[in-house]
Motif scaffolding. Structure first.
Motif, PDB file in Angstrom:
ATOM      1  N   UNK A 123      44.345  -7.403  15.292  1.00 55.58           N
ATOM      2  CA  UNK A 123      44.648  -7.738  16.678  1.00 55.58           C
ATOM      3  C   UNK A 123      46.015  -7.137  17.005  1.00 55.58           C
ATOM      4  N   UNK A 124      46.017  -6.115  17.849  1.00 58.51           N
ATOM      5  CA  UNK A 124      47.262  -5.386  18.114  1.00 58.51           C
ATOM      6  C   UNK A 124      47.992  -5.914  19.341  1.00 58.51           C
ATOM      7  N   UNK A 125      47.343  -6.794  20.123  1.00 64.01           N
ATOM      8  CA  UNK A 125      48.002  -7.332  21.300  1.00 64.01           C
ATOM      9  C   UNK A 125      47.070  -8.216  22.099  1.00 64.01           C
ATOM     10  N   UNK A 126      47.622  -8.828  23.150  1.00 66.41           N
ATOM     11  CA  UNK A 126      46.804  -9.654  24.024  1.00 66.41           C
ATOM     12  C   UNK A 126      47.352  -9.576  25.440  1.00 66.41           C
ATOM     13  N   UNK A 127      46.505  -9.938  26.402  1.00 63.92           N
ATOM     14  CA  UNK A 127      46.887  -9.867  27.806  1.00 63.92           C
ATOM     15  C   UNK A 127      46.222 -11.007  28.560  1.00 63.92           C
ATOM     16  N   UNK A 128      46.907 -11.496  29.613  1.00 61.65           N
ATOM     17  CA  UNK A 128      46.400 -12.652  30.355  1.00 61.65           C
ATOM     18  C   UNK A 128      45.639 -12.273  31.621  1.00 61.65           C
ATOM     19  N   UNK A 129      45.630 -10.986  31.952  1.00 59.67           N
ATOM     20  CA  UNK A 129      44.833 -10.527  33.090  1.00 59.67           C
ATOM     21  C   UNK A 129      44.555  -9.035  32.949  1.00 59.67           C
ATOM     22  N   UNK A 130      43.710  -8.519  33.813  1.00 56.66           N
ATOM     23  CA  UNK A 130      43.294  -7.133  33.697  1.00 56.66           C
ATOM     24  C   UNK A 130      44.406  -6.136  33.910  1.00 56.66           C
ATOM     25  N   UNK A 131      45.348  -6.450  34.795  1.00 58.69           N
ATOM     26  CA  UNK A 131      46.448  -5.529  35.054  1.00 58.69           C
ATOM     27  C   UNK A 131      47.318  -5.333  33.811  1.00 58.69           C
ATOM     28  N   UNK A 132      47.657  -6.444  33.158  1.00 59.07           N
ATOM     29  CA  UNK A 132      48.441  -6.347  31.919  1.00 59.07           C
ATOM     30  C   UNK A 132      47.623  -5.648  30.840  1.00 59.07           C
ATOM     31  N   UNK A 133      46.325  -5.901  30.826  1.00 58.03           N
ATOM     32  CA  UNK A 133      45.458  -5.256  29.838  1.00 58.03           C
ATOM     33  C   UNK A 133      45.521  -3.737  29.954  1.00 58.03           C
ATOM     34  N   UNK A 134      45.527  -3.227  31.186  1.00 57.21           N
ATOM     35  CA  UNK A 134      45.622  -1.774  31.380  1.00 57.21           C
ATOM     36  C   UNK A 134      46.919  -1.224  30.807  1.00 57.21           C
ATOM     37  N   UNK A 135      48.008  -1.934  31.036  1.00 52.12           N
ATOM     38  CA  UNK A 135      49.296  -1.509  30.488  1.00 52.12           C
ATOM     39  C   UNK A 135      49.277  -1.514  28.959  1.00 52.12           C
ATOM     40  N   UNK A 136      48.654  -2.556  28.394  1.00 51.11           N
ATOM     41  CA  UNK A 136      48.587  -2.681  26.948  1.00 51.11           C
ATOM     42  C   UNK A 136      47.714  -1.578  26.332  1.00 51.11           C
ATOM     43  N   UNK A 137      46.600  -1.275  26.978  1.00 48.36           N
ATOM     44  CA  UNK A 137      45.719  -0.223  26.463  1.00 48.36           C
ATOM     45  C   UNK A 137      46.448   1.111  26.439  1.00 48.36           C
ATOM     46  N   UNK A 138      47.204   1.398  27.492  1.00 49.38           N
ATOM     47  CA  UNK A 138      47.941   2.661  27.561  1.00 49.38           C
ATOM     48  C   UNK A 138      48.944   2.796  26.422  1.00 49.38           C
ATOM     49  N   UNK A 139      49.566   1.688  26.047  1.00 49.95           N
ATOM     50  CA  UNK A 139      50.599   1.720  25.001  1.00 49.95           C
ATOM     51  C   UNK A 139      50.000   1.585  23.605  1.00 49.95           C
ATOM     52  N   UNK A 140      49.085   0.637  23.448  1.00 50.71           N
ATOM     53  CA  UNK A 140      48.593   0.286  22.114  1.00 50.71           C
ATOM     54  C   UNK A 140      47.375   1.098  21.674  1.00 50.71           C
ATOM     55  N   UNK A 141      46.641   1.648  22.629  1.00 45.63           N
ATOM     56  CA  UNK A 141      45.444   2.441  22.347  1.00 45.63           C
ATOM     57  C   UNK A 141      44.499   1.726  21.367  1.00 45.63           C
ATOM     58  N   UNK A 142      44.019   0.555  21.728  1.00 45.48           N
ATOM     59  CA  UNK A 142      43.097  -0.168  20.839  1.00 45.48           C
ATOM     60  C   UNK A 142      41.737   0.518  20.777  1.00 45.48           C
ATOM     61  N   UNK A 143      41.001   0.227  19.716  1.00 41.86           N
ATOM     62  CA  UNK A 143      39.637   0.752  19.593  1.00 41.86           C
ATOM     63  C   UNK A 143      38.662  -0.066  20.434  1.00 41.86           C
ATOM     64  N   UNK A 144      38.865  -1.387  20.433  1.00 39.82           N
ATOM     65  CA  UNK A 144      37.966  -2.303  21.143  1.00 39.82           C
ATOM     66  C   UNK A 144      38.785  -3.311  21.935  1.00 39.82           C
ATOM     67  N   UNK A 145      38.356  -3.577  23.172  1.00 42.65           N
ATOM     68  CA  UNK A 145      38.978  -4.619  23.997  1.00 42.65           C
ATOM     69  C   UNK A 145      37.976  -5.751  24.171  1.00 42.65           C
ATOM     70  N   UNK A 146      38.384  -6.975  23.824  1.00 43.21           N
ATOM     71  CA  UNK A 146      37.586  -8.159  24.123  1.00 43.21           C
ATOM     72  C   UNK A 146      38.017  -8.641  25.498  1.00 43.21           C
ATOM     73  N   UNK A 147      37.125  -8.548  26.480  1.00 47.19           N
ATOM     74  CA  UNK A 147      37.499  -8.726  27.883  1.00 47.19           C
ATOM     75  C   UNK A 147      36.843  -9.956  28.502  1.00 47.19           C
ATOM     76  N   UNK A 148      37.674 -10.848  29.045  1.00 52.64           N
ATOM     77  CA  UNK A 148      37.163 -11.963  29.831  1.00 52.64           C
ATOM     78  C   UNK A 148      36.803 -11.444  31.226  1.00 52.64           C
ATOM     79  N   UNK A 149      36.011 -12.219  31.978  1.00 57.01           N
ATOM     80  CA  UNK A 149      35.578 -11.779  33.300  1.00 57.01           C
ATOM     81  C   UNK A 149      36.450 -12.356  34.413  1.00 57.01           C
ATOM     82  N   UNK A 150      36.520 -13.683  34.516  1.00 59.62           N
ATOM     83  CA  UNK A 150      37.259 -14.311  35.617  1.00 59.62           C
ATOM     84  C   UNK A 150      38.720 -14.510  35.234  1.00 59.62           C
TER      85      UNK A 150
END
Length: 224
Positions: free
Chosen positions: A29-56
């Motif tokens: 687990x390389x990181x976590x995010x509380x919403x989609x906007x932060x998730x985009x920032x994290x993906x750009x920096x951390x480049x994970x292989x898989x994102x576990x994504x909540x919907x709401x």
């Protein structure tokens, strides 16, 4: 090592998932995010292989975030993990690029297995999810038991490709199995979707599984 990013608006859920996944020696687990906007920032920096994504989620929901990730970071795969079984969410998430959809009550062992499969390019759906997708497949004229009408329009090679799509094989795996290039596989997949009047690979897999016995029998007949 498979690098995983956790996205959920509830901190306790993120902590619980992290604790479970850290028990798996091949998952990080390389990181976590509380919403989609932060998730985009994290993906750009951390480049994970898989994102576990909540919907709401607030700010940016999981569907919008999944769309952005799939458009901007093609090497990162999104596995939707949520408590909601609403078929509108299922369809929306898959339509924008998610390659799997599981519910949060999925046992940890099955979740870990799904992450590994997603990383290898296989689609993953929880119980009942595939049926929801099947309900959205465009109606196909009823075929005769021995010769499904739409499938009869496919070439022998296209039927082989469709059989492999049915079991979740990626383009690379299909190319390796049939000794053809990935570009040729992509052309076959496009032809299959056009001939059957389907929108995407998920729909093709659903139709193929419905007629898998016939496809395999016809393939065997063509090879004789």
């Amino acid at each position: 090592m498979i690098r995983v990013l956790l996205v959920d608006d509830q901190s306790i859920i993120r902590q619980g998932l992290k604790a479970l996944l850290q028990l798996e020696p091949d998952l990080e687990v390389v990181g976590d995010a509380e919403n989609g906007q932060i998730a985009l920032q994290q993906v750009a920096v951390l480049q994970p292989d898989v994102v576990l994504m909540d919907i709401r989620m607030p700010v940016m929901d999981g569907v919008a975030a999944t769309q952005q990730i799939c458009q901007r970071f093609s090497q990162t795969k999104v596995l939707v993990l949520t408590t909601f079984e609403d078929d509108e969410y299922v369809a929306a998430a898959i339509r924008v690029g998610a390659v799997g959809y599981l519910l949060k009550d999925t046992p940890s062992e099955e979740l870990a297995t799904a992450i590994r499969a997603i990383d290898k390019g296989y689609a993953q759906f929880g119980p009942g999810i595939l049926q929801k997708m099947a309900a959205r497949v465009p109606a196909i004229p009823p075929p005769s038991p021995s010769q499904p009408q739409n499938l009869m329009e496919l070439t022998p090679r296209e039927r082989q490709v469709l059989c492999l799509i049915a079991v979740g094989a990626s383009n690379r795996e299909i190319a390796h199995t049939l000794y053809i290039s990935e570009g040729t596989v992509k052309n076959h997949v496009t032809n299959i979707l056009n001939r059957l009047g389907l929108r995407d690979r998920t729909q093709a897999a659903i139709v193929a599984n419905a007629h898998l016995s016939w496809l395999q029998a016809s393939d065997a007949g063509d090879s004789r």
